[in-house]
Design a protein around this motif. Structure first.
Motif, PDB file in Angstrom:
ATOM      1  N   ARG A  73      44.104  46.865  11.060  1.00 26.71           N
ATOM      2  CA  ARG A  73      44.386  45.703  10.190  1.00 26.71           C
ATOM      3  C   ARG A  73      45.135  44.624  10.972  1.00 26.71           C
ATOM      4  N   LEU A  74      46.034  45.047  11.871  1.00 27.27           N
ATOM      5  CA  LEU A  74      46.713  44.068  12.732  1.00 27.27           C
ATOM      6  C   LEU A  74      45.690  43.309  13.566  1.00 27.27           C
ATOM      7  N   LEU A  75      44.728  44.017  14.134  1.00 26.82           N
ATOM      8  CA  LEU A  75      43.679  43.370  14.935  1.00 26.82           C
ATOM      9  C   LEU A  75      42.863  42.397  14.081  1.00 26.82           C
ATOM     10  N   GLU A  76      42.553  42.805  12.864  1.00 27.60           N
ATOM     11  CA  GLU A  76      41.801  41.935  11.956  1.00 27.60           C
ATOM     12  C   GLU A  76      42.557  40.646  11.658  1.00 27.60           C
ATOM     13  N   LEU A  77      43.872  40.712  11.627  1.00 27.94           N
ATOM     14  CA  LEU A  77      44.692  39.515  11.414  1.00 27.94           C
ATOM     15  C   LEU A  77      44.883  38.712  12.699  1.00 27.94           C
ATOM     16  N   TYR A  78      44.914  39.394  13.823  1.00 29.12           N
ATOM     17  CA  TYR A  78      45.149  38.728  15.109  1.00 29.12           C
ATOM     18  C   TYR A  78      44.021  37.774  15.496  1.00 29.12           C
ATOM     19  N   TRP A  79      42.788  38.256  15.498  1.00 30.10           N
ATOM     20  CA  TRP A  79      41.682  37.436  16.011  1.00 30.10           C
ATOM     21  C   TRP A  79      41.561  36.071  15.336  1.00 30.10           C
ATOM     22  N   PRO A  80      41.696  35.955  14.027  1.00 28.88           N
ATOM     23  CA  PRO A  80      41.573  34.627  13.416  1.00 28.88           C
ATOM     24  C   PRO A  80      42.708  33.657  13.764  1.00 28.88           C
ATOM     25  N   GLN A  81      43.801  34.151  14.326  1.00 25.20           N
ATOM     26  CA  GLN A  81      44.935  33.269  14.629  1.00 25.20           C
ATOM     27  C   GLN A  81      44.776  32.536  15.959  1.00 25.20           C
ATOM     28  N   ILE A  82      43.777  32.899  16.753  1.00 26.25           N
ATOM     29  CA  ILE A  82      43.641  32.375  18.114  1.00 26.25           C
ATOM     30  C   ILE A  82      42.250  31.804  18.360  1.00 26.25           C
ATOM     31  N   ASP A  83      42.105  31.115  19.484  1.00 20.72           N
ATOM     32  CA  ASP A  83      40.786  30.784  20.012  1.00 20.72           C
ATOM     33  C   ASP A  83      40.556  31.748  21.170  1.00 20.72           C
ATOM     34  N   PRO A  84      39.820  32.830  20.938  1.00 25.59           N
ATOM     35  CA  PRO A  84      39.660  33.860  21.970  1.00 25.59           C
ATOM     36  C   PRO A  84      38.760  33.436  23.125  1.00 25.59           C
ATOM     37  N   THR A  85      38.225  32.211  23.071  1.00 26.34           N
ATOM     38  CA  THR A  85      37.351  31.723  24.143  1.00 26.34           C
ATOM     39  C   THR A  85      38.076  30.805  25.121  1.00 26.34           C
ATOM     40  N   ASP A  86      39.342  30.555  24.909  1.00 24.92           N
ATOM     41  CA  ASP A  86      40.105  29.601  25.722  1.00 24.92           C
ATOM     42  C   ASP A  86      41.044  30.350  26.667  1.00 24.92           C
ATOM     43  N   ASP A  87      40.785  30.267  27.967  1.00 28.76           N
ATOM     44  CA  ASP A  87      41.645  30.961  28.929  1.00 28.76           C
ATOM     45  C   ASP A  87      42.698  30.054  29.553  1.00 28.76           C
ATOM     46  N   GLY A  88      42.805  28.822  29.071  1.00 30.95           N
ATOM     47  CA  GLY A  88      43.785  27.884  29.623  1.00 30.95           C
ATOM     48  C   GLY A  88      44.977  27.629  28.731  1.00 30.95           C
ATOM     49  N   GLY A  89      45.098  28.402  27.661  1.00 27.60           N
ATOM     50  CA  GLY A  89      46.174  28.210  26.700  1.00 27.60           C
ATOM     51  C   GLY A  89      45.604  28.277  25.308  1.00 27.60           C
ATOM     52  N   GLN A  90      46.319  27.739  24.359  1.00 25.83           N
ATOM     53  CA  GLN A  90      45.859  27.718  22.979  1.00 25.83           C
ATOM     54  C   GLN A  90      46.124  26.358  22.368  1.00 25.83           C
ATOM     55  N   PHE A  91      45.027  25.746  21.922  1.00 27.84           N
ATOM     56  CA  PHE A  91      45.086  24.469  21.232  1.00 27.84           C
ATOM     57  C   PHE A  91      45.796  23.445  22.105  1.00 27.84           C
ATOM     58  N   PHE A  92      46.814  22.735  21.641  1.00 29.34           N
ATOM     59  CA  PHE A  92      47.408  21.729  22.541  1.00 29.34           C
ATOM     60  C   PHE A  92      48.476  22.308  23.460  1.00 29.34           C
ATOM     61  N   ASP A  93      48.740  23.603  23.344  1.00 33.89           N
ATOM     62  CA  ASP A  93      49.662  24.275  24.256  1.00 33.89           C
ATOM     63  C   ASP A  93      48.869  24.790  25.449  1.00 33.89           C
ATOM     64  N   ARG A  94      49.063  24.171  26.599  1.00 33.66           N
ATOM     65  CA  ARG A  94      48.287  24.504  27.787  1.00 33.66           C
ATOM     66  C   ARG A  94      49.165  25.207  28.813  1.00 33.66           C
ATOM     67  N   GLY A  95      48.582  26.116  29.540  1.00 34.73           N
ATOM     68  CA  GLY A  95      49.295  26.825  30.588  1.00 34.73           C
ATOM     69  C   GLY A  95      49.192  28.328  30.418  1.00 34.73           C
ATOM     70  N   SER A  96      49.493  29.030  31.504  1.00 36.20           N
ATOM     71  CA  SER A  96      49.330  30.487  31.501  1.00 36.20           C
ATOM     72  C   SER A  96      50.228  31.187  30.488  1.00 36.20           C
ATOM     73  N   GLN A  97      51.352  30.590  30.151  1.00 33.32           N
ATOM     74  CA  GLN A  97      52.255  31.217  29.183  1.00 33.32           C
ATOM     75  C   GLN A  97      51.673  31.224  27.766  1.00 33.32           C
ATOM     76  N   TYR A  98      50.614  30.449  27.546  1.00 34.74           N
ATOM     77  CA  TYR A  98      49.997  30.360  26.221  1.00 34.74           C
ATOM     78  C   TYR A  98      48.641  31.072  26.144  1.00 34.74           C
ATOM     79  N   ARG A  99      48.314  31.876  27.167  1.00 37.99           N
ATOM     80  CA  ARG A  99      47.065  32.644  27.133  1.00 37.99           C
ATOM     81  C   ARG A  99      47.126  33.693  26.028  1.00 37.99           C
ATOM     82  N   THR A 100      45.952  34.207  25.676  1.00 39.79           N
ATOM     83  CA  THR A 100      45.874  35.257  24.665  1.00 39.79           C
ATOM     84  C   THR A 100      45.709  36.618  25.335  1.00 39.79           C
TER      85      THR A 100
END
Length: 181
Positions: A73-100
């Motif tokens: 259930r945690l996994l089911e909640l996790y995936w919708p919270q992120i863009d799992p196709t972005d390896d450069g960060g998340q949304f407007f937060d860019r950089g390795s510290q924001y990877r998934t």
């Protein structure tokens, strides 16, 4: 008196402020802590992490009762919270510290995370490949107090961050409005 046996899960999903509320206050969730994991320095602080060269991820560590809220259930909640196709960060937060990443704490978590990622890859929901890594758990350092439960302490700034970053629009587009929090 019965003792509840809890487990720990660790997820990186970009800005940790936005990763707490979806899990917090759910039945079976004991705590959600914002922090840092995966880097090379000991006892890192936010000023070090935001530079992006420490190797740490911003992450949340969730203590949960698997009888009431299973890891799947945690996994089911996790995936919708992120863009799992972005390896450069998340949304407007860019950089390795924001990877998934999903940091597994035992072999069962690893298997479930891998199965969950494979299911998402095969779903066709995303046109680009899933790049979210599944890694062994590393030392987790809680973030400074002002980062903890940010959505409760700063509700307006939290809402603004989710909208302006593009996170809510992404979630709504790929998963539906019920996943925006």
């Amino acid at each position: 008196m019965t003792t509840v046996k809890t487990e720990v899960a660790t997820f990186a999903g970009g800005c940790f402020w936005c990763m707490v509320k979806p899990f917090d206050e759910m039945p079976g969730i004991v705590s959600v802590i914002s922090g840092y994991t995966g880097g090379k320095s000991i006892n890192p602080v936010y000023e070090e992490i935001k530079k992006g060269d420490s190797g740490h991820y911003e992450a949340v560590q969730i203590e949960f009762d698997p009888e009431l809220f299973p890891y799947t259930r945690l996994l089911e909640l996790y995936w919708p919270q992120i863009d799992p196709t972005d390896d450069g960060g998340q949304f407007f937060d860019r950089g390795s510290q924001y990877r998934t990443a999903i940091f597994y704490h035992n072999d069962q978590q690893r298997k479930l995370a891998e199965s969950s990622r494979k299911e998402l890859e095969e779903s066709g929901r995303f046109k680009k490949p899933i790049v979210t890594e599944i890694l062994p758990a590393m030392i987790f350092y809680p973030a400074e107090d002002y980062h903890q439960a940010f959505y409760k302490k700063n509700p307006e700034k939290y809402k603004q961050e989710r909208v302006e970053s593009g996170r809510d629009a992404h979630i709504k587009e790929y998963w539906g409005a019920e996943y925006t929090k």
